[in-house]
Scaffold this motif. Structure first.
Motif, short mmCIF file in Angstrom:
data_model
loop_
_atom_site.label_atom_id
_atom_site.label_comp_id
_atom_site.label_asym_id
_atom_site.label_seq_id
_atom_site.Cartn_x
_atom_site.Cartn_y
_atom_site.Cartn_z
N ALA A 90 100.86 58.95 11.10
CA ALA A 90 100.46 57.58 11.44
C ALA A 90 101.58 56.84 12.19
O ALA A 90 101.31 56.12 13.14
CB ALA A 90 100.08 56.82 10.17
N GLU B 211 101.70 58.09 15.76
CA GLU B 211 100.59 57.50 16.50
C GLU B 211 100.87 56.04 16.83
O GLU B 211 100.64 55.58 17.95
CB GLU B 211 99.31 57.63 15.68
N ASP C 38 90.49 46.43 12.70
CA ASP C 38 90.03 47.68 12.10
C ASP C 38 91.03 48.16 11.05
O ASP C 38 92.16 47.68 10.96
CB ASP C 38 89.76 48.75 13.16
N GLU C 39 90.58 49.12 10.26
CA GLU C 39 91.39 49.63 9.15
C GLU C 39 92.69 50.27 9.62
O GLU C 39 93.73 50.15 8.98
CB GLU C 39 90.57 50.65 8.36
N ARG C 40 92.65 50.94 10.76
CA ARG C 40 93.85 51.59 11.30
C ARG C 40 94.92 50.55 11.62
O ARG C 40 96.08 50.71 11.25
CB ARG C 40 93.50 52.40 12.54
N SER C 41 94.54 49.47 12.29
CA SER C 41 95.49 48.42 12.64
C SER C 41 96.07 47.76 11.38
O SER C 41 97.26 47.46 11.32
CB SER C 41 94.83 47.36 13.52
N GLY D 6 96.36 49.20 8.49
CA GLY D 6 97.26 50.20 7.92
C GLY D 6 98.62 50.17 8.60
O GLY D 6 99.67 50.27 7.96
N TYR D 7 98.61 50.03 9.92
CA TYR D 7 99.87 49.89 10.67
C TYR D 7 100.65 48.67 10.19
O TYR D 7 101.86 48.73 10.01
CB TYR D 7 99.61 49.74 12.16
#
Length: 92
Positions: free
Chosen positions: A31, A34, A67-70, A72-73
């Motif tokens: 992660a 990425e 979103d969930e990815r952002s 999480g970042y």
């Protein structure tokens, strides 16, 4: 772009949204790679976190647009900032 202000407020918002627990269980190495290759989602969510820390409820409302990815970042960035802060405290 760095988080500014009260990290605890951002952490509390992410915790209340249920973002912290899954991030703790994921493989950060992939992660973080990425995130470093494409930092624009992080920059956008950090901007919101920096601008809306005065009210956890408003911050959560604004963060829910990501979103969930952002998110999480953002959680990983909060953890890195906390780690940096504590490392500096121990040096002094």
């Amino acid at each position: 772009m760095y988080l500014q202000g009260n990290l605890q407020t951002v952490f509390d918002a992410l915790y209340e949204m249920g973002i912290i627990e899954p991030v703790l269980q994921m493989d950060w190495q992939d992660a973080l790679k990425e995130m470093d290759q494409n930092p624009s989602p992080l920059f956008e969510v950090v901007k919101v976190a920096n601008n809306f820390q005065s009210d956890v409820g408003v911050l959560i409302t604004k963060l829910e647009l990501f979103d969930e990815r952002s998110l999480g970042y953002l959680a990983m960035e909060v953890a890195r900032e906390y780690a940096d802060f504590h490392a500096r405290q121990q040096l002094h």
